[in-house]
Write a protein that holds these residues in place. Sequence first.
Motif, mmCIF file in Angstrom:
data_model
loop_
_atom_site.group_PDB
_atom_site.id
_atom_site.type_symbol
_atom_site.label_atom_id
_atom_site.label_comp_id
_atom_site.label_asym_id
_atom_site.label_seq_id
_atom_site.Cartn_x
_atom_site.Cartn_y
_atom_site.Cartn_z
ATOM 1 N N LYS A 158 0.831 -1.214 -0.070
ATOM 2 C CA LYS A 158 0.017 0.005 -0.019
ATOM 3 C C LYS A 158 0.860 1.399 -0.116
ATOM 4 O O LYS A 158 2.056 0.948 0.248
ATOM 5 C CB LYS A 158 -1.038 0.049 1.294
ATOM 6 C CG LYS A 158 -0.115 -0.036 2.543
ATOM 7 C CD LYS A 158 -1.254 -0.084 3.647
ATOM 8 C CE LYS A 158 -0.707 0.360 4.976
ATOM 9 N NZ LYS A 158 -1.429 0.620 6.020
ATOM 10 N N CYS A 159 0.318 2.384 -0.432
ATOM 11 C CA CYS A 159 1.112 3.445 -0.468
ATOM 12 C C CYS A 159 1.663 4.067 0.935
ATOM 13 O O CYS A 159 0.716 4.177 1.737
ATOM 14 C CB CYS A 159 0.105 4.674 -1.215
ATOM 15 S SG CYS A 159 0.980 6.160 -1.336
ATOM 16 N N GLY A 160 2.831 4.349 0.904
ATOM 17 C CA GLY A 160 3.505 4.910 2.136
ATOM 18 C C GLY A 160 3.945 3.348 2.985
ATOM 19 O O GLY A 160 4.641 3.742 4.096
ATOM 20 N N SER A 161 3.894 2.334 2.616
ATOM 21 C CA SER A 161 4.020 1.261 3.427
ATOM 22 C C SER A 161 5.660 1.225 3.509
ATOM 23 O O SER A 161 5.951 0.630 4.715
ATOM 24 C CB SER A 161 3.681 -0.304 2.816
ATOM 25 O OG SER A 161 4.133 -0.396 1.734
ATOM 26 N N TRP A 162 6.611 1.725 2.567
ATOM 27 C CA TRP A 162 7.869 1.511 2.972
ATOM 28 C C TRP A 162 8.335 2.408 3.900
ATOM 29 O O TRP A 162 9.393 2.222 4.357
ATOM 30 C CB TRP A 162 8.286 1.848 1.320
ATOM 31 C CG TRP A 162 8.091 3.465 0.944
ATOM 32 C CD1 TRP A 162 6.972 3.640 0.180
ATOM 33 C CD2 TRP A 162 8.630 4.638 1.323
ATOM 34 N NE1 TRP A 162 6.851 5.054 0.120
ATOM 35 C CE2 TRP A 162 7.896 5.501 0.861
ATOM 36 C CE3 TRP A 162 9.854 4.907 2.114
ATOM 37 C CZ2 TRP A 162 7.999 6.956 0.983
ATOM 38 C CZ3 TRP A 162 10.167 6.271 2.335
ATOM 39 C CH2 TRP A 162 9.276 7.285 1.766
#
Length: 166
Positions: A158-162
């Motif tokens: 998901k977006c920003g999971s990194w």
Amino acid sequence: MKHYSRRRVLKMVGLVTIASAAGQLLPLPRLNAAQSPTNVAGLDDFMQISHLLTQQESLNATVGRALLLALSQTQKGFLPALAQLKALLQNQPELLQQDHLAFASDADSEKLSKAILGGWYNGMVGKGNHALYVTYVNTLANLLVDDKLVPPSFSYGKCGSWAQQP
């Protein structure tokens, strides 16, 4: 209403015909290396030098051909400089054993070596407005991390999971 639709269809067919004819008559530049001839001048020397510089056993020949074409467009006197670099590396193989790529006796060959390595690792050749983008996924930088990052250098999940701590 049928007459209006038929006229509209005929106009569209006419436009498509004109556009396709113009596409065949107007020469458009092709930057696709896969469509270029396989026997590009200097390709064998370029691949041999690339193997020496990158210390990689297997290099993608299609990427190599594209890099060669891009370097020949962005570097003045590329083929003679490539021959000079090949002779230098054959006569002084110890140059490739250094921690940093530096050729004290030949600054032009050092510059060309770095341009070749930059092409293989970054996928770009040249600088500024004259830079040519050759490849992304097939760069050596991405191939070296493809066992950890899939797809290379993209975030997945998901977006920003990194950004979250594991």
